[in-house]
Design a protein around this motif. Structure first.
Motif, PDB file in Angstrom:
ATOM      1  N   GLY A  14       0.847  -1.177   0.000  1.00 20.94           N
ATOM      2  CA  GLY A  14       0.000   0.000   0.000  1.00 20.94           C
ATOM      3  C   GLY A  14       0.884   1.229   0.000  1.00 20.94           C
ATOM      4  O   GLY A  14       2.113   1.128   0.161  1.00 20.94           O
ATOM      5  N   PRO A  15       0.316   2.424  -0.169  1.00 21.25           N
ATOM      6  CA  PRO A  15       1.133   3.642  -0.201  1.00 21.25           C
ATOM      7  C   PRO A  15       1.913   3.891   1.084  1.00 21.25           C
ATOM      8  O   PRO A  15       2.977   4.510   1.056  1.00 21.25           O
ATOM      9  N   ASP A  16       1.388   3.403   2.216  1.00 23.94           N
ATOM     10  CA  ASP A  16       2.017   3.692   3.510  1.00 23.94           C
ATOM     11  C   ASP A  16       2.897   2.567   4.046  1.00 23.94           C
ATOM     12  O   ASP A  16       3.687   2.778   4.965  1.00 23.94           O
ATOM     13  N   PHE A  17       2.763   1.374   3.500  1.00 25.67           N
ATOM     14  CA  PHE A  17       3.590   0.254   3.953  1.00 25.67           C
ATOM     15  C   PHE A  17       3.542  -0.878   2.945  1.00 25.67           C
ATOM     16  O   PHE A  17       2.492  -1.194   2.391  1.00 25.67           O
ATOM     17  N   SER A  18       4.695  -1.487   2.736  1.00 27.13           N
ATOM     18  CA  SER A  18       4.801  -2.688   1.907  1.00 27.13           C
ATOM     19  C   SER A  18       5.790  -3.634   2.562  1.00 27.13           C
ATOM     20  O   SER A  18       6.849  -3.200   3.028  1.00 27.13           O
ATOM     21  N   GLY A  19       5.450  -4.909   2.621  1.00 27.02           N
ATOM     22  CA  GLY A  19       6.360  -5.872   3.215  1.00 27.02           C
ATOM     23  C   GLY A  19       5.623  -7.112   3.683  1.00 27.02           C
ATOM     24  O   GLY A  19       4.475  -7.359   3.310  1.00 27.02           O
ATOM     25  N   ARG A  20       6.298  -7.905   4.514  1.00 28.36           N
ATOM     26  CA  ARG A  20       5.720  -9.142   5.027  1.00 28.36           C
ATOM     27  C   ARG A  20       5.272  -8.936   6.471  1.00 28.36           C
ATOM     28  O   ARG A  20       6.003  -8.358   7.272  1.00 28.36           O
ATOM     29  N   ILE A  21       4.067  -9.401   6.781  1.00 26.94           N
ATOM     30  CA  ILE A  21       3.548  -9.308   8.141  1.00 26.94           C
ATOM     31  C   ILE A  21       3.027 -10.677   8.556  1.00 26.94           C
ATOM     32  O   ILE A  21       2.745 -11.536   7.726  1.00 26.94           O
ATOM     33  N   ARG A  22       2.888 -10.865   9.848  1.00 29.34           N
ATOM     34  CA  ARG A  22       2.359 -12.130  10.360  1.00 29.34           C
ATOM     35  C   ARG A  22       0.848 -12.140  10.256  1.00 29.34           C
ATOM     36  O   ARG A  22       0.182 -11.112  10.363  1.00 29.34           O
ATOM     37  N   GLN A  23       0.274 -13.335  10.067  1.00 31.56           N
ATOM     38  CA  GLN A  23      -1.175 -13.515  10.018  1.00 31.56           C
ATOM     39  C   GLN A  23      -1.646 -13.738  11.458  1.00 31.56           C
ATOM     40  O   GLN A  23      -1.491 -14.817  12.005  1.00 31.56           O
ATOM     41  N   ASN A  24      -2.205 -12.700  12.090  1.00 34.38           N
ATOM     42  CA  ASN A  24      -2.547 -12.794  13.511  1.00 34.38           C
ATOM     43  C   ASN A  24      -4.042 -12.788  13.799  1.00 34.38           C
ATOM     44  O   ASN A  24      -4.448 -12.736  14.957  1.00 34.38           O
ATOM     45  N   LEU A  25      -4.884 -12.843  12.754  1.00 34.77           N
ATOM     46  CA  LEU A  25      -6.323 -12.856  13.002  1.00 34.77           C
ATOM     47  C   LEU A  25      -6.726 -14.175  13.668  1.00 34.77           C
ATOM     48  O   LEU A  25      -6.127 -15.215  13.402  1.00 34.77           O
ATOM     49  N   PRO A  26      -7.757 -14.152  14.512  1.00 31.28           N
ATOM     50  CA  PRO A  26      -8.188 -15.378  15.201  1.00 31.28           C
ATOM     51  C   PRO A  26      -8.560 -16.476  14.211  1.00 31.28           C
ATOM     52  O   PRO A  26      -9.105 -16.210  13.132  1.00 31.28           O
ATOM     53  N   GLN A  27      -8.266 -17.727  14.581  1.00 32.25           N
ATOM     54  CA  GLN A  27      -8.576 -18.877  13.715  1.00 32.25           C
ATOM     55  C   GLN A  27     -10.042 -19.262  13.899  1.00 32.25           C
ATOM     56  O   GLN A  27     -10.359 -20.238  14.569  1.00 32.25           O
ATOM     57  N   THR A  28     -10.936 -18.493  13.310  1.00 36.28           N
ATOM     58  CA  THR A  28     -12.365 -18.774  13.447  1.00 36.28           C
ATOM     59  C   THR A  28     -12.821 -19.756  12.370  1.00 36.28           C
ATOM     60  O   THR A  28     -13.075 -20.912  12.634  1.00 36.28           O
ATOM     61  N   ASP A  29     -12.923 -19.305  11.160  1.00 31.38           N
ATOM     62  CA  ASP A  29     -13.248 -20.169  10.021  1.00 31.38           C
ATOM     63  C   ASP A  29     -12.436 -19.692   8.827  1.00 31.38           C
ATOM     64  O   ASP A  29     -11.804 -18.637   8.863  1.00 31.38           O
ATOM     65  N   GLU A  30     -12.452 -20.497   7.756  1.00 23.30           N
ATOM     66  CA  GLU A  30     -11.612 -20.202   6.605  1.00 23.30           C
ATOM     67  C   GLU A  30     -11.956 -18.856   5.963  1.00 23.30           C
ATOM     68  O   GLU A  30     -11.072 -18.146   5.484  1.00 23.30           O
TER      69      GLU A  30
END
Length: 356
Positions: free
Chosen positions: A49-65
């Motif tokens: 995006g305009p403000d950030f580009s890179g790799r981040i961790r997937q931290n959303l809760p494991q609810t459903d796919e």
């Protein structure tokens, strides 16, 4: 995409519209910045995006796919910690039942404007497979365009074009030589700035060649087809989002010969709208279209206005869709009940510890 290139772009260049902007009124989006998912790894995401580009961790809760980010998604992240705060609503979503015996949902791509359904003018051309992709596209609310490749190798394209138009008379279809720049120009109306196009099709139909032509670089490997059945081997191993020189975005999907449709009942009826329209004219509402009196579908077959194999494909796809959808919802229900049981056991364990 490197960070310097991304900073020179606007959110609109990435495909951002008022549809996503309207979601930011919610509390989960306060103090966040929007970025788009470029690629998905096991526990990380490539975003830009305009403000950030890179790799981040997937931290959303494991609810459903469906609650997990997929390629093409917009997510809100904290500009300091880079943690995901929320997943933006999707304007479209492609999904299928995971290949194999696993009763899980697999997300293919989100926020797609147009899908190029790629097939080839050879033995690999398959109407039933095209109908499956079209059901996915219509259920997702995405414009489908059928691309027939290897047009330069076919002595007569008419049978292929007629077969596609017999599925639906209003289907958009283009026959191209993927290596011919003049042929590829015909795809320009769907590749404008900020627009997102997904490519779908089985292995060996020429998707990688189209990608390399549209991106004007050898991003994907290309592989030769087998002469005995015109089928190819997988040359693409993962989904990725690429920016084209036109300003549009291109999502590639790995070759999927096994397409287990799920939760696309409406899409199937749209693809087979002629059969669906006849069905409501049958004398009995639960007509199986076999031997019941007053069956409008069998009447159309007898009159020669409906091909018997089209009815067979319609019913086969309906049965598969119902079976897969039921299996997924049952698996989800079992998982939810198991989660409740685990929480109850842990709560009781904590309670006993405190009492002790």
């Amino acid at each position: 995409m490197n960070e310097n290139d991304a900073r020179r772009m606007t959110l609109a260049d990435f495909g951002w519209t008022q549809f996503f902007k309207s979601a930011e009124a919610g509390p989960d989006f306060a103090g966040t910045i929007p970025v788009r998912v470029m690629a998905v790894h096991r526990d990380a995401l490539e975003v830009a995006g305009p403000d950030f580009s890179g790799r981040i961790r997937q931290n959303l809760p494991q609810t459903d796919e469906e609650g997990r980010p997929t390629i093409g998604d917009w997510i809100a992240i904290d500009p300091q910690t880079k943690r995901i705060g929320a997943l933006y609503p999707r304007k479209s979503l492609f999904k299928r039942r995971n290949a194999g015996k696993s009763n899980r949902l697999q997300l293919i791509a989100a926020n797609v404007d147009t899908v190029f359904i790629v097939t080839s003018a050879n033995q690999d051309f398959n109407v039933a497979r095209l109908e499956r992709y079209l059901a996915l596209a219509h259920e997702a609310g995405v414009l489908p365009v059928v691309i027939i490749t290897k047009a330069d190798l076919s002595g007569d394209l008419a049978p292929y074009l007629d077969a596609v138009r017999a599925i639906r008379h209003d289907l958009l279809v283009e026959a191209v030589d993927s290596r011919n720049a003049q042929d590829m120009i015909r795809l320009a109306p769907w590749l404008e700035n900020g627009q997102t196009v997904a490519l779908m099709g089985s292995s060996g139909v020429g998707k990688s060649t189209i990608i390399n032509s549209l991106l004007q670089s050898a991003v994907q490997e290309t592989g030769a087809i087998r002469e005995d059945d015109s089928r190819g081997r997988h040359t693409t191993s993962g989904r990725s989002l690429h920016r084209m020189q036109t300003g549009g975005w291109l999502i590639d999907t790995p070759g999927m010969r096994e397409i287990q449709v799920v939760d696309v009942a409406g899409g199937i009826e749209t693809v087979f709208d002629d059969v669906a329209a006849l069905s409501v004219q049958c004398r009995f509402s639960n007509c199986s279209h076999t031997s019941e009196p007053g069956c409008a579908v069998q009447g159309a077959i007898a009159a020669g206005t409906l091909a018997p194999d089209r009815l067979e494909r319609f019913q086969k796809l309906q049965r598969e869709e119902r079976r897969n959808t039921e299996m997924l919802y049952e698996a989800h229900a079992r998982s939810r009940e198991f989660g409740k049981l685990v929480k109850h056991v842990m709560a009781e364990k904590i309670k006993r510890t405190r009492d002790w």
